[in-house]
Each structure stands twice: as C-alpha cells, then as structure tokens.
Write a protein that holds these residues in place. Structure first.
Motif, PDB file in Angstrom:
ATOM      1  N   PRO A   3       0.801  -1.215   0.000  1.00 51.81           N
ATOM      2  CA  PRO A   3       0.000   0.000   0.000  1.00 51.81           C
ATOM      3  C   PRO A   3       0.843   1.279   0.000  1.00 51.81           C
ATOM      4  N   GLN A   4       0.485   2.175  -0.907  1.00 53.39           N
ATOM      5  CA  GLN A   4       1.164   3.462  -1.052  1.00 53.39           C
ATOM      6  C   GLN A   4       0.165   4.473  -1.610  1.00 53.39           C
ATOM      7  N   ILE A   5       0.592   5.699  -1.735  1.00 53.52           N
ATOM      8  CA  ILE A   5      -0.244   6.732  -2.328  1.00 53.52           C
ATOM      9  C   ILE A   5       0.127   6.823  -3.800  1.00 53.52           C
ATOM     10  N   ILE A   6      -0.883   6.766  -4.666  1.00 54.07           N
ATOM     11  CA  ILE A   6      -0.663   6.775  -6.109  1.00 54.07           C
ATOM     12  C   ILE A   6      -1.439   7.941  -6.727  1.00 54.07           C
ATOM     13  N   ALA A   7      -0.710   8.824  -7.423  1.00 57.50           N
ATOM     14  CA  ALA A   7      -1.346   9.903  -8.189  1.00 57.50           C
ATOM     15  C   ALA A   7      -1.390   9.441  -9.641  1.00 57.50           C
ATOM     16  N   THR A   8      -2.583   9.335 -10.177  1.00 57.54           N
ATOM     17  CA  THR A   8      -2.745   8.878 -11.560  1.00 57.54           C
ATOM     18  C   THR A   8      -2.724  10.077 -12.506  1.00 57.54           C
ATOM     19  N   GLY A   9      -2.536   9.789 -13.778  1.00 55.17           N
ATOM     20  CA  GLY A   9      -2.662  10.834 -14.793  1.00 55.17           C
ATOM     21  C   GLY A   9      -4.145  11.084 -15.037  1.00 55.17           C
ATOM     22  N   GLY A  10      -4.466  12.263 -15.519  1.00 54.80           N
ATOM     23  CA  GLY A  10      -5.858  12.639 -15.723  1.00 54.80           C
ATOM     24  C   GLY A  10      -6.642  11.734 -16.656  1.00 54.80           C
ATOM     25  N   GLY A  11      -5.969  11.128 -17.626  1.00 56.13           N
ATOM     26  CA  GLY A  11      -6.665  10.297 -18.606  1.00 56.13           C
ATOM     27  C   GLY A  11      -6.678   8.815 -18.300  1.00 56.13           C
ATOM     28  N   CYS A  12      -6.114   8.406 -17.170  1.00 54.28           N
ATOM     29  CA  CYS A  12      -6.022   6.968 -16.885  1.00 54.28           C
ATOM     30  C   CYS A  12      -7.391   6.300 -16.805  1.00 54.28           C
ATOM     31  N   ILE A  13      -8.418   7.047 -16.420  1.00 58.17           N
ATOM     32  CA  ILE A  13      -9.744   6.453 -16.238  1.00 58.17           C
ATOM     33  C   ILE A  13     -10.457   6.180 -17.557  1.00 58.17           C
ATOM     34  N   LEU A  14      -9.840   6.581 -18.659  1.00 59.34           N
ATOM     35  CA  LEU A  14     -10.462   6.317 -19.959  1.00 59.34           C
ATOM     36  C   LEU A  14     -10.504   4.822 -20.272  1.00 59.34           C
ATOM     37  N   ARG A  15      -9.567   4.067 -19.718  1.00 55.60           N
ATOM     38  CA  ARG A  15      -9.517   2.627 -19.973  1.00 55.60           C
ATOM     39  C   ARG A  15     -10.210   1.852 -18.852  1.00 55.60           C
ATOM     40  N   LEU A  16     -11.118   0.984 -19.260  1.00 55.78           N
ATOM     41  CA  LEU A  16     -11.843   0.146 -18.305  1.00 55.78           C
ATOM     42  C   LEU A  16     -10.879  -0.649 -17.428  1.00 55.78           C
ATOM     43  N   GLN A  17      -9.826  -1.200 -18.011  1.00 56.65           N
ATOM     44  CA  GLN A  17      -8.853  -1.995 -17.247  1.00 56.65           C
ATOM     45  C   GLN A  17      -8.259  -1.162 -16.101  1.00 56.65           C
ATOM     46  N   LEU A  19     -16.566   9.364 -15.268  1.00 60.94           N
ATOM     47  CA  LEU A  19     -15.730   8.193 -14.984  1.00 60.94           C
ATOM     48  C   LEU A  19     -15.004   8.348 -13.651  1.00 60.94           C
ATOM     49  N   TYR A  20     -14.532   9.568 -13.365  1.00 63.17           N
ATOM     50  CA  TYR A  20     -13.915   9.806 -12.050  1.00 63.17           C
ATOM     51  C   TYR A  20     -14.937   9.529 -10.951  1.00 63.17           C
ATOM     52  N   SER A  21     -16.159  10.033 -11.153  1.00 58.26           N
ATOM     53  CA  SER A  21     -17.213   9.841 -10.150  1.00 58.26           C
ATOM     54  C   SER A  21     -17.534   8.363  -9.962  1.00 58.26           C
ATOM     55  N   GLU A  22     -17.527   7.629 -11.068  1.00 61.86           N
ATOM     56  CA  GLU A  22     -17.850   6.199 -11.037  1.00 61.86           C
ATOM     57  C   GLU A  22     -16.883   5.412 -10.145  1.00 61.86           C
ATOM     58  N   VAL A  23     -15.607   5.764 -10.140  1.00 63.03           N
ATOM     59  CA  VAL A  23     -14.620   4.985  -9.386  1.00 63.03           C
ATOM     60  C   VAL A  23     -14.375   5.527  -7.974  1.00 63.03           C
ATOM     61  N   ALA A  24     -14.869   6.728  -7.674  1.00 60.26           N
ATOM     62  CA  ALA A  24     -14.491   7.417  -6.435  1.00 60.26           C
ATOM     63  C   ALA A  24     -15.179   6.900  -5.177  1.00 60.26           C
ATOM     64  N   ASP A  25     -14.377   6.779  -4.124  1.00 56.62           N
ATOM     65  CA  ASP A  25     -14.902   6.522  -2.777  1.00 56.62           C
ATOM     66  C   ASP A  25     -15.148   7.852  -2.064  1.00 56.62           C
ATOM     67  N   LEU A  26     -14.408   8.881  -2.476  1.00 50.61           N
ATOM     68  CA  LEU A  26     -14.535  10.208  -1.885  1.00 50.61           C
ATOM     69  C   LEU A  26     -14.355  11.249  -2.978  1.00 50.61           C
ATOM     70  N   TYR A  27     -15.228  12.269  -2.971  1.00 48.88           N
ATOM     71  CA  TYR A  27     -15.162  13.378  -3.923  1.00 48.88           C
ATOM     72  C   TYR A  27     -14.763  14.629  -3.161  1.00 48.88           C
ATOM     73  N   ILE A  28     -13.740  15.337  -3.649  1.00 48.01           N
ATOM     74  CA  ILE A  28     -13.345  16.606  -3.036  1.00 48.01           C
ATOM     75  C   ILE A  28     -13.154  17.637  -4.140  1.00 48.01           C
ATOM     76  N   ASP A  29     -13.843  18.763  -4.010  1.00 51.17           N
ATOM     77  CA  ASP A  29     -13.652  19.872  -4.933  1.00 51.17           C
ATOM     78  C   ASP A  29     -12.455  20.667  -4.431  1.00 51.17           C
ATOM     79  N   THR A  30     -11.377  20.725  -5.220  1.00 49.39           N
ATOM     80  CA  THR A  30     -10.155  21.415  -4.794  1.00 49.39           C
ATOM     81  C   THR A  30     -10.126  22.877  -5.232  1.00 49.39           C
ATOM     82  N   ASN A  31     -11.165  23.334  -5.903  1.00 47.94           N
ATOM     83  CA  ASN A  31     -11.219  24.714  -6.396  1.00 47.94           C
ATOM     84  C   ASN A  31     -10.965  25.724  -5.287  1.00 47.94           C
ATOM     85  N   LEU A  32      -9.944  26.531  -5.452  1.00 50.75           N
ATOM     86  CA  LEU A  32      -9.631  27.619  -4.521  1.00 50.75           C
ATOM     87  C   LEU A  32      -9.522  27.141  -3.069  1.00 50.75           C
ATOM     88  N   LYS A  33      -9.218  25.866  -2.871  1.00 46.41           N
ATOM     89  CA  LYS A  33      -9.134  25.319  -1.520  1.00 46.41           C
ATOM     90  C   LYS A  33      -7.654  25.072  -1.188  1.00 46.41           C
TER      91      LYS A  33
END
Length: 171
Positions: free
Chosen positions: A75-89, A142-156
């Motif tokens: 277990p580690q923290i993983i930052a994905t690229g913005g387009g990674c969710i385009l692929r079902l796999q 697609l981001y919403s579909e996979v998310a356990d938690l949603y956070i709006d980072t706008n101006l935060k």
C-alpha cells in the motif's frame, strides 16, 4: 495510521493530485508514486516525447502497465494521470486495489494551474479551454464512477484538502 490499501488519487490535470499525494505521503509516512513520473523514469523519455513518437495510444499502454504494476506493490499513495480512467482496465484495477479519491476542479482553475505547462501534450492546442471542457465532459463521470470520496479542490488550500482525506480515512 498505516495504509491498509492503496490511496489512489484521480481527477483532471491541475486538480492537485501530485501535490496532495506528496503531502499525504509525508503525513502518513508512506511511499508516494506519481504515475506520470514513473512512466518517464521507466522509459527515459518525457511524456511529450512519448506522445510525439508513440501517440496517445502508446502513452496509454505505458500508463496501464505502470498502474497495474504499482497496484501490486505494498500500500502506497498513487497519483494517476488525468486520462487513466479512460480505460476500463485501469478503472477496474484502481477500484479493486485501493481507496479512490476524486480531486475535482473547474476548467478555469485547470487553466490557471496548467496554462503554461509544456509537459501537457493534450493542451498544446489552439483552444486549451475547449480541450479541457471536452475532456471534462467525457472524464468527470468516470472519475465519479470509481471514487470513494469526492473533493472539490477549487480555490481550496492543499492542507485543507489533505485534512478532508485524512478525516475520511479515519472514519
């Protein structure tokens, strides 16, 4: 609080995945991997170069391989690229492998954060705003579909975003 599963950050470019990932890594004393940086290290080439030579499809193949391999690590923290969710796999892999945090942001905020970044091949267009709007239309569900938690980072502030994630993990 040791991680039981990967903490996987998804969202559009400029949402703060890498920045938040590094902060969480320090706070939780665990390793952090940025998939885009991982791809560059493995290939010995920049992302724009990979796009130029192999196209987006070649880049996405490398991205999928990196995600699958990183999800097999402890277990580690993983930052994905913005387009990674385009692929079902990729979506299946991250959902099965960890807690998925969707860091959302507006197109305006993305333009402010990424506007002058030449390392973003998909934004090297006549109209980056339109490009980001089209991406958001396709990717946000697609981001919403996979998310356990949603956070709006706008101006935060990033520390506030990190605190929201830590509170969620403690629950």
């Amino acid at each position: 609080m040791p991680l039981q599963k990967h903490l996987i950050l998804v969202g559009p470019m400029g949402a703060g995945k890498s920045t938040i990932g590094r902060l969480l890594s320090e706070q939780l004393s665990c390793s952090f991997v940025d998939i885009d940086k991982e791809i560059e290290e493995r290939s010995g080439a920049t992302i724009p170069w990979i796009f130029d030579i192999e196209g987006e499809e070649g880049f996405r193949d490398r991205e999928t391989q990196a995600i699958v391999e990183m999800c097999k690590e402890p277990p580690q923290i993983i930052a994905t690229g913005g387009g990674c969710i385009l692929r079902l796999q990729n979506r299946q892999c991250i959902v099965q492998s960890g807690v998925v945090i969707y860091l959302a942001t507006s197109v305006e905020q993305q333009l402010q954060r990424t506007g002058r970044d030449k390392n973003r091949p998909l934004l090297q267009t006549q109209n980056p705003k339109k490009t980001l709007e089209v991406m958001a239309e396709v990717r946000n569900p697609l981001y919403s579909e996979v998310a356990d938690l949603y956070i709006d980072t706008n101006l935060k502030p990033t520390k506030l975003v990190m605190q929201e994630i830590l509170s969620f993990l403690e629950e």
